[in-house]
Design a protein around this motif. Structure first.
Motif, short mmCIF file in Angstrom:
data_model
loop_
_atom_site.label_atom_id
_atom_site.label_comp_id
_atom_site.label_asym_id
_atom_site.label_seq_id
_atom_site.Cartn_x
_atom_site.Cartn_y
_atom_site.Cartn_z
N ASN A 60 35.36 38.43 26.06
CA ASN A 60 36.93 38.65 26.37
C ASN A 60 37.72 39.10 28.09
O ASN A 60 38.58 40.22 27.99
CB ASN A 60 38.23 39.14 25.51
CG ASN A 60 39.13 38.04 25.17
OD1 ASN A 60 39.32 37.29 26.50
ND2 ASN A 60 39.94 38.62 24.67
N LEU A 61 36.35 39.19 28.39
CA LEU A 61 36.62 39.22 30.18
C LEU A 61 36.91 37.97 30.94
O LEU A 61 36.70 36.65 30.59
CB LEU A 61 35.50 39.82 30.58
CG LEU A 61 34.34 41.01 29.52
CD1 LEU A 61 32.86 41.71 30.25
CD2 LEU A 61 36.05 41.91 30.09
N LYS A 62 37.89 38.41 32.05
CA LYS A 62 38.11 37.88 32.99
C LYS A 62 36.77 37.61 33.91
O LYS A 62 36.60 39.29 34.44
CB LYS A 62 39.17 37.58 33.05
CG LYS A 62 39.40 37.03 34.97
CD LYS A 62 41.57 36.83 34.63
CE LYS A 62 41.65 38.49 34.92
NZ LYS A 62 43.29 38.16 35.00
N TYR A 63 36.49 36.76 34.91
CA TYR A 63 35.31 37.01 36.38
C TYR A 63 35.98 36.16 37.22
O TYR A 63 36.46 35.56 37.29
CB TYR A 63 34.04 36.40 36.12
CG TYR A 63 33.38 36.74 37.01
CD1 TYR A 63 33.07 37.95 37.98
CD2 TYR A 63 32.58 35.59 38.00
CE1 TYR A 63 31.81 38.38 38.70
CE2 TYR A 63 32.21 36.25 39.25
CZ TYR A 63 32.04 37.05 39.89
OH TYR A 63 30.98 37.40 40.79
N LYS A 64 36.32 37.52 38.42
CA LYS A 64 37.39 36.61 39.45
C LYS A 64 37.19 37.13 41.06
O LYS A 64 37.03 38.71 40.99
CB LYS A 64 38.83 37.15 39.16
CG LYS A 64 39.67 35.93 40.12
CD LYS A 64 41.12 36.43 39.93
CE LYS A 64 41.66 35.93 38.73
NZ LYS A 64 43.13 36.14 39.05
N LEU A 110 31.71 35.89 28.89
CA LEU A 110 32.44 36.66 29.28
C LEU A 110 33.65 35.87 27.99
O LEU A 110 34.37 36.38 27.71
CB LEU A 110 33.50 34.98 30.17
CG LEU A 110 32.95 35.76 31.98
CD1 LEU A 110 33.63 34.72 32.75
CD2 LEU A 110 32.98 37.26 32.21
N PHE A 164 40.64 40.81 29.17
CA PHE A 164 42.31 40.63 28.18
C PHE A 164 42.32 41.52 26.82
O PHE A 164 43.76 41.10 26.99
CB PHE A 164 41.43 39.56 27.55
CG PHE A 164 41.44 38.11 28.94
CD1 PHE A 164 42.53 37.90 29.60
CD2 PHE A 164 40.40 37.61 29.37
CE1 PHE A 164 43.19 37.09 30.86
CE2 PHE A 164 40.26 36.40 30.17
CZ PHE A 164 41.94 36.09 30.58
#
Lengths: 159, 279
Positions: free
Chosen positions: B179-183, B175, B54
């Motif tokens: 400030n990470l995104k897991y998709k 996360l 992010f």
């Protein structure tokens, strides 16, 4: 030898997968099927919908599902009986303690205490229950898709 | 063979004007619907939008002392110009990066000597990725660098996947702090084609039409409800009176009529409320 169809088996163990249905959860059922020509077993995967009005099953949970006396809809044939293994929250069956990979959580905390624990560490007692990052930073609870059209709006579930 | 001949005969008959005068052409079928498809722009895999970051590499205060000389006692008593020489400003970029890595891993460290826990490894990778992404913007033609960056991003994603399976609560906390995104990837991955996209858009279009029409029908039926109920009351009363007059068994009870009346009253009240809300 053909396996009996999963929707006709009275009790099954399945892993929950993302599903958009509101009162049901989708389960991935993996069983072994015997190939009589090779005399070997091969995995066979089937998907089953089970009635789950409160949506208590989260993606990845291993759940025991039971067949309904009558089909609820064309797809929903089972209901959720018990969540056996919640995903990412492993309990050692022998001692009943929580563990992470090869270590107990207690031991991990003891080790960091010996080294002098910092405030930046993760605290299990203060952690909120699973699911507080859903739709914010964790998108593993939904089915994602390849982005095929530019609408000009933000598409959070597109890959 | 006979069947095929028959088939040929039927279709080779001269078609008269009327019902049968059309051709089914399945190949190269073009839809009349005015759907405009916009191909999504390709985002390179190393960009933060794809990698799941992010935020990018932040601007670091260059007046800070280098990491290696942070606890140097001689530097405390040294001259200002000497101190200045040991700041990040006069050091190569890798000093700034290592400073940033120290800061990011510091957010998740369990204890002072923690260099190998899952969260510290992922935090360190995150720091390196963000620094590399900045460099990538300056040297977009450096292919080896791009490969290294992509491999690192994939590795981090794999580690996040493992952490999710081992310890979900810690995964979510990580996360949030980094400030990470897991998709996860979709199950069936296929490159984007015009035909397939148009199919999906047409399906959506049809669904929308169906939804709209059903809603209109619902509104129409709701508008007709009071008149219908009034008619029902009148009809029931008429039947009852007729049965009474003819001396037959009365099948319509007063309760039944009252029930319909109540229904009508409730409906009127609800409609009034809705009108007030709208105005």
């Amino acid at each position: 030898m053909a396996l009996q169809a999963a929707s006709k088996v009275s009790m099954l163990l399945g892993q929950c997968v993302p599903c958009i249905k509101q009162n049901a959860s989708k389960f991935k059922i993996k069983r072994l099927e015997l190939d009589t020509n090779l005399n070997m077993f091969f995995p066979k995967v089937e998907y089953i919908y089970a009635h789950d009005p409160e949506k208590q099953c989260k993606t990845g949970d291993v759940v025991l599902i039971e067949q309904l006396p009558q089909k609820m809809t064309r797809l929903i044939t089972h209901k959720v009986k018990e969540i056996i293994y919640p995903f990412g929250d492993i309990t050692d069956p022998l001692t009943g303690k929580k563990c992470v990979v090869g270590k107990y959580r207690e031991d991990i905390e003891k080790i960091s205490k010996i080294y002098g624990e910092l405030d930046s560490r993760f605290k299990y007692d203060e952690a909120p229950p699973r699911g507080w990052q859903e739709d914010k930073k964790d998108f593993s609870h939904v089915e994602t898709y390849m982005k095929y059209h530019e609408t000009g709006e933000d598409q959070p579930y597109s890959y | 063979m006979n069947n095929r001949l028959k088939f040929f005969k039927i279709f080779s008959l001269p078609i008269k004007n009327g019902i049968t005068n059309f051709q089914i052409r399945e190949y190269a079928f073009k839809s009349d619907l005015k759907i405009k498809w916009v191909r999504p722009e390709k985002i390179p895999c190393y960009k933060p939008e794809k990698s799941g970051d992010f935020e990018g590499f932040p601007e670091i205060d260059k007046t800070k002392i280098q990491l290696d000389f942070k606890e140097c006692k001689e530097l405390e008593t040294a001259d200002d110009s000497v101190k200045k020489l040991f700041t990040l400003e006069y050091a190569p970029r890798r000093a700034t990066v290592s400073h940033y890595l120290y800061e990011t891993t510091g957010k998740v460290r369990r204890h002072a000597n923690d260099y190998g826990s899952h969260e510290v490894i992922i935090a360190k990778m995150t720091g390196v990725i963000r620094a590399m992404q900045e460099t990538m913007e300056r040297f977009p033609r450096n292919k080896k660098f791009k490969i290294n960056l992509k491999e690192l991003i994939d590795k981090r994603k794999k580690y996040l996947k493992y952490l999710r399976r081992w310890d979900y609560k810690r995964f979510e906390w990580l996360l949030e702090t980094l400030n990470l995104k897991y998709k996860p990837m979709p199950l069936d991955v296929h490159w984007i084609t015009r035909k397939d996209s148009l199919r999906k858009l047409t399906d959506q279009y049809c669904d929308n039409i169906r939804k709209e029409r059903l809603e209109n029908l619902k509104l129409q039926l709701q508008a007709e409800q009071p008149a219908f109920l009034e008619e029902k009351i009148r009809a029931l009363e008429f039947i009852r009176d007729e049965q009474k007059d003819c001396g037959m068994e009365i099948t319509v009870s007063q309760e039944e009529i009252d029930k319909v009346r109540n229904q009508l009253e409730e409906l009127n009240i609800r409609n009034k409320k809705q009108e007030q809300e709208e105005s």
